[in-house]
Design a protein around this motif. Structure first.
Motif, PDB file in Angstrom:
ATOM      1  N   ALA A  48      10.785   4.220   3.714  1.00  0.00           N
ATOM      2  CA  ALA A  48      10.817   5.472   4.469  1.00  0.00           C
ATOM      3  C   ALA A  48      12.064   6.284   4.131  1.00  0.00           C
ATOM      4  N   GLU A  49      13.187   5.621   3.955  1.00  0.00           N
ATOM      5  CA  GLU A  49      14.409   6.341   3.603  1.00  0.00           C
ATOM      6  C   GLU A  49      14.265   7.080   2.276  1.00  0.00           C
ATOM      7  N   ARG A  50      13.499   6.491   1.348  1.00  0.00           N
ATOM      8  CA  ARG A  50      13.351   7.102   0.025  1.00  0.00           C
ATOM      9  C   ARG A  50      12.134   8.021  -0.076  1.00  0.00           C
ATOM     10  N   CYS A  51      11.114   7.797   0.759  1.00  0.00           N
ATOM     11  CA  CYS A  51       9.827   8.457   0.537  1.00  0.00           C
ATOM     12  C   CYS A  51       9.404   9.412   1.648  1.00  0.00           C
ATOM     13  N   LEU A  52       9.942   9.268   2.846  1.00  0.00           N
ATOM     14  CA  LEU A  52       9.563  10.159   3.939  1.00  0.00           C
ATOM     15  C   LEU A  52      10.032  11.571   3.618  1.00  0.00           C
ATOM     16  N   ASP A  53       9.204  12.561   3.921  1.00  0.00           N
ATOM     17  CA  ASP A  53       9.586  13.948   3.665  1.00  0.00           C
ATOM     18  C   ASP A  53      10.812  14.297   4.513  1.00  0.00           C
ATOM     19  N   PRO A  54      11.865  14.875   3.915  1.00  0.00           N
ATOM     20  CA  PRO A  54      13.069  15.202   4.703  1.00  0.00           C
ATOM     21  C   PRO A  54      12.782  16.093   5.904  1.00  0.00           C
ATOM     22  N   SER A  55      11.684  16.851   5.855  1.00  0.00           N
ATOM     23  CA  SER A  55      11.364  17.710   7.000  1.00  0.00           C
ATOM     24  C   SER A  55      11.025  16.914   8.248  1.00  0.00           C
ATOM     25  N   GLU A  56      10.789  15.606   8.099  1.00  0.00           N
ATOM     26  CA  GLU A  56      10.464  14.758   9.246  1.00  0.00           C
ATOM     27  C   GLU A  56      11.704  14.337  10.027  1.00  0.00           C
ATOM     28  N   ALA A  57      12.898  14.698   9.548  1.00  0.00           N
ATOM     29  CA  ALA A  57      14.123  14.241  10.210  1.00  0.00           C
ATOM     30  C   ALA A  57      14.177  14.673  11.670  1.00  0.00           C
ATOM     31  N   GLY A  58      13.696  15.872  11.966  1.00  0.00           N
ATOM     32  CA  GLY A  58      13.750  16.361  13.337  1.00  0.00           C
ATOM     33  C   GLY A  58      12.939  15.520  14.298  1.00  0.00           C
ATOM     34  N   ARG A  59      11.840  14.912  13.810  1.00  0.00           N
ATOM     35  CA  ARG A  59      10.998  14.086  14.679  1.00  0.00           C
ATOM     36  C   ARG A  59      11.694  12.795  15.089  1.00  0.00           C
ATOM     37  N   LEU A  60      12.749  12.436  14.368  1.00  0.00           N
ATOM     38  CA  LEU A  60      13.434  11.180  14.657  1.00  0.00           C
ATOM     39  C   LEU A  60      14.491  11.313  15.743  1.00  0.00           C
ATOM     40  N   ASP A  61      14.854  12.551  16.086  1.00  0.00           N
ATOM     41  CA  ASP A  61      15.961  12.734  17.027  1.00  0.00           C
ATOM     42  C   ASP A  61      15.697  12.045  18.363  1.00  0.00           C
ATOM     43  N   LEU A 117      20.487  13.883   4.155  1.00  0.00           N
ATOM     44  CA  LEU A 117      21.238  13.820   2.899  1.00  0.00           C
ATOM     45  C   LEU A 117      20.334  14.158   1.717  1.00  0.00           C
ATOM     46  N   ARG A 118      19.096  13.652   1.730  1.00  0.00           N
ATOM     47  CA  ARG A 118      18.157  13.969   0.650  1.00  0.00           C
ATOM     48  C   ARG A 118      17.855  15.466   0.617  1.00  0.00           C
ATOM     49  N   ALA A 119      17.739  16.082   1.788  1.00  0.00           N
ATOM     50  CA  ALA A 119      17.510  17.530   1.830  1.00  0.00           C
ATOM     51  C   ALA A 119      18.695  18.277   1.227  1.00  0.00           C
ATOM     52  N   ALA A 120      19.906  17.820   1.535  1.00  0.00           N
ATOM     53  CA  ALA A 120      21.092  18.459   0.965  1.00  0.00           C
ATOM     54  C   ALA A 120      21.147  18.279  -0.551  1.00  0.00           C
ATOM     55  N   LEU A 165       0.824  -1.200   0.000  1.00  0.00           N
ATOM     56  CA  LEU A 165       0.000   0.000   0.000  1.00  0.00           C
ATOM     57  C   LEU A 165       0.861   1.254   0.000  1.00  0.00           C
ATOM     58  N   LEU A 166       1.956   1.235   0.728  1.00  0.00           N
ATOM     59  CA  LEU A 166       2.859   2.388   0.744  1.00  0.00           C
ATOM     60  C   LEU A 166       3.487   2.621  -0.621  1.00  0.00           C
ATOM     61  N   GLY A 167       3.675   1.541  -1.378  1.00  0.00           N
ATOM     62  CA  GLY A 167       4.328   1.660  -2.675  1.00  0.00           C
ATOM     63  C   GLY A 167       3.540   2.450  -3.695  1.00  0.00           C
ATOM     64  N   VAL A 168       2.218   2.647  -3.495  1.00  0.00           N
ATOM     65  CA  VAL A 168       1.420   3.403  -4.463  1.00  0.00           C
ATOM     66  C   VAL A 168       1.216   4.849  -4.026  1.00  0.00           C
ATOM     67  N   CYS A 169       1.798   5.241  -2.904  1.00  0.00           N
ATOM     68  CA  CYS A 169       1.625   6.609  -2.412  1.00  0.00           C
ATOM     69  C   CYS A 169       2.653   7.537  -3.042  1.00  0.00           C
ATOM     70  N   ALA A 170       2.225   8.786  -3.275  1.00  0.00           N
ATOM     71  CA  ALA A 170       3.100   9.766  -3.919  1.00  0.00           C
ATOM     72  C   ALA A 170       4.282  10.097  -3.021  1.00  0.00           C
ATOM     73  N   VAL A 171       5.399  10.448  -3.654  1.00  0.00           N
ATOM     74  CA  VAL A 171       6.646  10.782  -2.948  1.00  0.00           C
ATOM     75  C   VAL A 171       6.901  12.284  -3.107  1.00  0.00           C
ATOM     76  N   PRO A 172       7.286  12.996  -2.036  1.00  0.00           N
ATOM     77  CA  PRO A 172       7.428  12.507  -0.663  1.00  0.00           C
ATOM     78  C   PRO A 172       6.065  12.269  -0.023  1.00  0.00           C
ATOM     79  N   TRP A 173       6.048  11.373   0.959  1.00  0.00           N
ATOM     80  CA  TRP A 173       4.797  11.064   1.625  1.00  0.00           C
ATOM     81  C   TRP A 173       4.214  12.319   2.270  1.00  0.00           C
ATOM     82  N   ALA A 174       2.876  12.431   2.223  1.00  0.00           N
ATOM     83  CA  ALA A 174       2.197  13.523   2.905  1.00  0.00           C
ATOM     84  C   ALA A 174       2.440  13.413   4.412  1.00  0.00           C
ATOM     85  N   ALA A 175       2.333  14.547   5.082  1.00  0.00           N
ATOM     86  CA  ALA A 175       2.671  14.596   6.513  1.00  0.00           C
ATOM     87  C   ALA A 175       1.897  13.569   7.345  1.00  0.00           C
ATOM     88  N   PRO A 176       0.567  13.409   7.179  1.00  0.00           N
ATOM     89  CA  PRO A 176      -0.133  12.405   8.012  1.00  0.00           C
ATOM     90  C   PRO A 176       0.380  10.986   7.788  1.00  0.00           C
TER      91      PRO A 176
END
Length: 534
Positions: free
Chosen positions: A476-489, A523-526, A436-447
Motif C-alpha cells: 500500500a505504501e508503494r502502490c496506493l494512489d497518493p490522493s487516498e492520503a486524506g482518507r487515512l486521516d 511524500l510520493r505526491a511531493a 493478487l495485489l502484486g499483479v495490479c497496476a500502480v497506482p492502484w485504481a480507486a476501487p
C-alpha cells in the motif's frame, strides 16, 4: 648505507606486533630507548624500500566519460534523489517500524518516474546509485537506464560495479545500426555471446522476420545452450511466420530446445502443432452421455508415443505424479482453447467450467486450462476459471493456487484486474490477497485502494497486530494512489478503548502504521511534483 638485510622489514613488523618489551630491534637493548630505536629503524627501512622501487610505465589515461544528452534533473528532484540514496535503514529485529517512511522502498518508484520524464542524473550521485543497484537486483534495470552511459564508463573502472556490464545487453557495447546489414552480419558472426543476444533481441523488436532469418544462418552450428537462449528471443513478436522455423526446432538434438519450440508453437493457435495437440486432447475429453445431467468424461492417454514427445510432451513424470495425469495435463495445456466449445456442445467457457468432471479429474483438467489461458493470453477463459471474486471457494473453480489466480489475472486489462481483486478483498479480507495485489497496476485504481484501506481498518478493529499484514501495508505504501492520503486521516488516532480480546497495544501500533502510510503517500505526491518542476 648498507644494503638492507633480507626480510628486514618483516622483522621490524614482527617486533612492532610483539612489542619491544618482548623483542628489541637489532643492535638495541631493552629499555625506554627501544621503541624510539624501532621507529628510527622503520623510517630508515622505509626510505630504502622507496628508493629501491623502479618507476613503472605510466598507465594509459582513461577515456573521458561520455556525454549524456538528456536534460538534467530539476534541483528539488536532485535533492530528493540524494536523500533516497543516503537512506540506509538498519535491520530491525521486531515488527514495529515506527512512522518514518522507508525511503529505499520509494527509490524504484522514483527511478521509474524519472525515466518516464527522460532526465539524466547529477554525475556526483552515480557512485551511490550504482552501489544501491549492486545490492538490489530488482533495482538494476531502472537504475541503469537512469544512470545512462556514464554508469557503464564507471563500471569499466571499478570491479564492484561490473554487474552493470553484465546487466546491459552486449556489455554496454554499441550495436550497429539495424539498417547496416554488413555490420549486423559481421557482429553476428564474430561478436561475443552477449553482443549477439543483444543484437538478436534488438532486431527482433524492430524486424521480427529479419531476426529469425539471421538466426537461421548459423542455427546448425550453435551450441545447445546458445540455441536455447536465441530461441527464447522469438517470444517477442511471435507470429505464424515463425512456425516453419519452430517446426524445424522440434527435431533439435537438445530436449530443452525442443520443449521451448513446442511451447512457442502452442502459443500460436493456428499452428500445425496446436492442431495435433487439439486432436490428442479431444480424444481425452468428451461429454459423458451416460449420465442424466451433462458432465465431462476424461480418458487420459495410456502411453506417450514418439509423436507426443516430438511435440514437446515430457514423458517422465515428476516424483509422486502419475504418468497418465502428467501426459494428460500437458496435452490440454498445449491445445488451443478454441477446441473446447465445439467439442463440448457449443458451450461457452463459463458453461464448460461449470460442468462437473467425472472420476476426480476436475482439478487436473481445470489446472491445465488455467495454464493454457495464461499461455494463450485468453481473457474469456481466464474470467471463467477465476469465477466470481466473492465465490465461497475464494478464487473460482479452476484456480488451484493463489499463484495460478495471479497468473490468470495477468491476462485481463488493468481496470478489470483491479476490480476483481477489490471484490476478492471485500469478500475474503487480506489474508490471501498479497499475491493478487502484486499483479495490479500502480497506482492502484480507486476501487481497489478503497477496498485495501477498508480491509486494513477492519483488521485493526478486530484487534490483531498490524505486522500480521505488513506485506500488504508495504504494498500500500508503494502502490496506493497518493490522493487516498486524506482518507487515512480518520485512522491516525489511537483509539481510547480497544476491542475485547484485542492484542495488547495493538491500537497504538495501528496508529503508527497508518501514520507511516499517510506520510509515505504525501511524500510520493511531493516526489511526483518535484519531477514536474522546471
Amino acid at each position: 648505507m648498507d644494503a638492507p638485510a633480507t626480510g628486514a622489514w618483516e622483522g621490524l613488523v614482527t617486533t612492532a606486533l610483539l612489542g619491544t618489551d618482548r623483542r628489541t630491534p637489532p643492535g638495541t637493548g631493552p629499555g625506554q630507548e627501544a621503541p624510539v630505536a624501532l621507529l628510527d629503524a622503520a623510517a630508515v627501512e622505509t626510505v630504502r624500500r622507496r628508493a629501491g622501487l623502479r618507476p613503472a610505465r605510466a598507465a594509459e589515461r582513461p577515456q573521458p566519460a561520455p556525454e549524456d544528452s538528456r536534460p538534467p534533473l530539476p534541483p528539488a528532484a536532485a535533492r530528493r534523489l540524494a536523500m533516497l540514496l543516503a537512506d540506509r535503514p538498519g535491520a530491525s529485529g521486531g515488527g514495529r517500524r515506527g512512522t518514518a517512511p522507508d525511503l529505499m522502498e520509494l527509490l524504484p518508484q522514483w527511478l521509474a518516474a524519472a525515466n518516464a520524464h527522460g532526465f539524466a542524473p547529477p554525475p556526483q550521485v552515480l557512485p551511490a546509485l550504482l552501489d544501491a543497484a549492486r545490492g538490489r537486483t530488482d533495482l538494476r534495470p531502472a537504475a541503469l537506464q537512469f544512470a545512462g552511459p556514464r554508469a557503464l564508463w564507471l563500471a569499466r573502472l571499478n570491479p564492484d560495479w561490473r554487474f552493470a556490464l553484465r546487466s546491459t545487453p552486449g556489455g554496454g557495447a554499441a550495436l550497429p545500426h539495424l539498417r547496416d546489414d554488413g555490420s549486423i552480419r559481421q557482429l553476428w558472426q564474430d561478436g561475443l555471446f552477449a553482443e549477439r543476444v543483444a543484437l538478436l533481441s534488438a532486431l527482433r523488436s524492430r524486424e521480427p522476420a529479419a531476426a529469425r532469418e539471421l538466426l537461421a544462418t548459423t542455427w546448425a552450428t550453435e551450441r545447445a545452450e546458445d540455441r536455447l537462449m536465441f530461441l527464447d528471443s522469438l517470444r517477442t513478436g511471435l507470429c505464424p511466420d515463425d512456425e516453419p522455423f519452430l517446426e524445424q526446432a522440434l527435431t533439435d538434438r537438445s530436449r530443452n530446445v525442443r520443449a521451448t519450440a513446442a511451447e512457442l508453437l502452442s502459443a500460436l493457435p493456428g499452428s500445425a502443432l496446436a492442431a495435433r495437440m487439439a486432436l490428442r486432447a479431444e480424444a481425452c475429453v468428451a461429454i459423458d452421455r451416460t449420465l442424466s445431467a451433462p458432465a465431462i468424461a476424461v480418458e487420459a492417454p495410456h502411453e506417450c508415443d514418439p509423436g507426443m514427445e516430438r511435440d514437446g510432451v515430457v514423458a517422465k513424470a515428476p516424483a509422486g505424479r502419475g504418468e497418465r495425469s502428467w501426459w494428460f495435463g500437458q496435452l490440454v495445456e498445449a491445445a488451443p482453447l478454441g477446441t473446447w466449445s465445439p467439442r463440448l456442445g457449443g458451450r461457452t467457457p463459463r458453461e464448460i467450467v461449470a460442468l462437473p468432471v467425472s472420476d476426480d479429474w476436475q482439478g487436473e483438467l481445470h489446472a491445465a486450462w488455467c495454464r493454457a489461458a495464461v499461455r494463450q493470453r485468453d481473457a474469456e477463459w481466464s474470467r471463467a476459471l477465476l469465477g466470481e471474486p466473492s465465490a465461497p471457494e475464494a478464487g473460482g473453480p479452476g484456480a488451484v493456487s493463489l499463484a495460478e489466480r495471479a497468473k490468470l489475472l495477468g491476462t485481463l486489462d488493468a481496470a478489470e484486474r483491479a476490480e476483481w481483486v477489490a471484490g476478492f478483498i471485500a469478500a475474503h479480507g487480506l489474508s490471501e490477497a498479497f499475491q493478487l495485489l502484486g499483479v495490479c497496476a500502480v497506482p492502484w485504481a480507486a476501487p481497489l485502494g478503497r477496498a485495501v484501506v477498508d480491509a486494513l481498518n477492519i483488521a485493526r478493529d478486530a484487534g490483531s497486530y498490524p505486522w500480521s499484514f505488513s506485506g500488504v501495508m508495504g504494498l500500500a505504501e508503494r502502490c496506493l494512489d497518493p490522493s487516498e492520503a486524506g482518507r487515512l486521516d480518520a485512522l491516525l488516532a489511537v483509539p481510547d478503548d480497544e476491542p475485547e480480546n484485542a492484542s495488547p497495544g495493538a491500537g497504538g501500533y495501528w496508529a503508527e502504521s497508518f501514520q507511516r502510510l499517510s506520510t509515505t503517500l504525501r511524500l510520493r505526491a511531493a516526489m511526483t511534483e518535484e519531477l514536474r518542476m522546471p
